[in-house]
Design an enzyme around this catalytic site. Structure first.
Site, short mmCIF file in Angstrom:
data_model
loop_
_atom_site.label_atom_id
_atom_site.label_comp_id
_atom_site.label_asym_id
_atom_site.label_seq_id
_atom_site.Cartn_x
_atom_site.Cartn_y
_atom_site.Cartn_z
NE ARG A 36 -5.45 -3.31 -6.37
CZ ARG A 36 -4.14 -3.29 -6.42
NH1 ARG A 36 -3.50 -2.32 -7.02
NH2 ARG A 36 -3.42 -4.26 -5.87
CG HIS A 65 0.13 -0.54 2.69
ND1 HIS A 65 -0.10 0.28 1.61
CD2 HIS A 65 1.42 -0.94 2.59
CE1 HIS A 65 1.00 0.36 0.88
NE2 HIS A 65 1.95 -0.36 1.45
CE1 TYR A 68 -0.03 -1.06 -2.60
CE2 TYR A 68 -2.18 -1.97 -3.16
CZ TYR A 68 -0.96 -2.09 -2.54
OH TYR A 68 -0.67 -3.23 -1.84
CG HIS A 105 4.56 2.63 -1.31
ND1 HIS A 105 4.57 1.75 -2.35
CD2 HIS A 105 4.38 1.87 -0.20
CE1 HIS A 105 4.41 0.52 -1.91
NE2 HIS A 105 4.27 0.57 -0.61
CD GLU A 139 6.35 -0.42 2.03
OE1 GLU A 139 5.18 -0.06 2.22
OE2 GLU A 139 6.67 -1.49 1.49
CG ASP A 175 8.86 -4.33 1.41
OD1 ASP A 175 9.61 -5.22 0.97
OD2 ASP A 175 7.63 -4.33 1.22
CG HIS A 178 9.86 -2.50 -1.34
ND1 HIS A 178 8.85 -1.76 -0.82
CD2 HIS A 178 9.28 -3.45 -2.12
CE1 HIS A 178 7.69 -2.23 -1.25
NE2 HIS A 178 7.92 -3.27 -2.02
CG HIS A 212 5.84 -4.11 4.56
ND1 HIS A 212 5.49 -3.14 3.66
CD2 HIS A 212 4.97 -4.02 5.60
CE1 HIS A 212 4.46 -2.46 4.14
NE2 HIS A 212 4.13 -2.97 5.30
CG ASP A 225 7.40 -3.64 -5.15
OD1 ASP A 225 7.55 -4.74 -4.60
OD2 ASP A 225 6.56 -2.80 -4.79
CG HIS A 227 6.10 -8.24 -2.42
ND1 HIS A 227 5.13 -7.76 -1.58
CD2 HIS A 227 6.93 -7.21 -2.65
CE1 HIS A 227 5.37 -6.47 -1.32
NE2 HIS A 227 6.45 -6.12 -1.97
CD GLU A 257 3.50 -5.40 2.30
OE1 GLU A 257 2.81 -4.44 2.65
OE2 GLU A 257 4.54 -5.27 1.61
ZN LIG Z 1 5.70 -3.41 1.50
#
Ligand SMILES: [Zn+2]
Length: 274
Positions: A36, A65, A68, A105, A139, A175, A178, A212, A225, A227, A257
């Site tokens: 982050r 990964h 973000y 992403h 992704e 994913d 997603h 994912h 999105d 999860h 995830e």
């Molecule tokens: Zn993912």
């Protein structure tokens, strides 16, 4: 399908392997830095050595990964500059650690064509700056707002925008949450077959280097999105039953995830293998 999870790195990246073992995972995904923030300290030589020793001891494939914050398609030149530099830096960290792929992403841009072009350019620049083996995986996304990567066509356009010599290190991560949020229905036999036929036509199934595995809190095509634990969301267990038994993906690493209850979620996935 190799079954694993996204593991924490508190105490150093090398500590993730023990967490993965504790969860009963066969592979793992990690962040190689604070996910982050922009600033990242270089990896210390001793930690790199510990990481490589753990990778050799456990023989678990590791993916990373990206942070973000990275938006390689950003219309804002300053955010884009930081994002492109960040992508190359994270790819270099993967190379240093022997991580097989960096998942990111594609980012967002209200101008779709321009955004896709920028992502391809960012990937080309990173792959050129960091020679080696580590792959860069775009992704599939839920398609929230102006985010790119919610159709296979978009991911194929990005890949085709990368010069041929660098393209062999560009692939994708699928994913499940997603895909479902983006409108690909994996909950029926017909929907599952149509989804992977579409993927085969656009990117080729060989381009899928990671999965994912997440259920979705929200319904099909919601473009949001969120999860959920495997089998407890809008997708249910059937998409995961199809995937873990799909011989075409037998050797592909797949990461949960869900953040919590990995051991339990892995047990659910294994119970679906026939
Ligand atoms: Zn993912």
């Amino acid at each position: 399908m190799l079954l694993g999870a996204h593991e924490g790195i508190a105490g150093g990246v090398s500590t993730a392997f023990a967490r993965a073992e504790e969860d009963g995972a066969e592979c793992l995904q990690i962040f190689t830095r604070n996910a982050r923030g922009w600033a990242a300290k270089p990896l210390e030589a001793e930690e790199v050595a510990r990481f490589r020793a753990e990778a050799a001891r456990t023989a678990m494939p590791v993916a990373a990964h990206s942070s973000y914050l990275i938006n390689a398609a950003a219309p804002d030149a300053e955010i884009r500059r930081k994002s492109w530099a960040g992508l190359a830096d994270e790819l270099a960290r993967c190379e240093q650690l022997g991580i097989f792929a960096l998942v990111f992403h594609p980012g967002s841009n209200p101008d779709e064509a321009e955004g896709l072009r920028l992502v391809a350019e960012a990937m080309a620049q990173a792959l050129d700056a960091v020679p080696g083996k580590a792959l860069l995986l775009t992704e599939t996304t839920a398609g929230q707002g102006a985010s790119l990567g919610h159709t296979f066509e978009q991911l194929a356009a990005i890949r085709e925008g990368i010069p041929r010599a660098l393209r062999r290190r560009a692939a994708v991560c699928v994913d499940t949450c997603h895909l479902f949020a983006a409108g690909y229905d994996l909950t029926t036999d017909e929907g599952y077959a149509a989804t992977f036929d579409a993927l085969e036509r656009t990117l080729g199934l060989g381009a899928v280097k990671a999965f994912h595995l997440n259920d979705s809190k929200k319904p099909l095509g919601c473009r949001v999105d969120r999860h959920e634990h495997i089998g407890e969301g809008a997708m249910g267990r059937s998409p995961f039953r199809r995937l873990v038994n799909d011989a075409r993906f037998a050797a592909v690493p797949a990461f949960l995830e869900t953040e919590l209850r990995y051991r339990e979620n892995l047990a659910v996935l294994r119970s679906l293998v026939s």
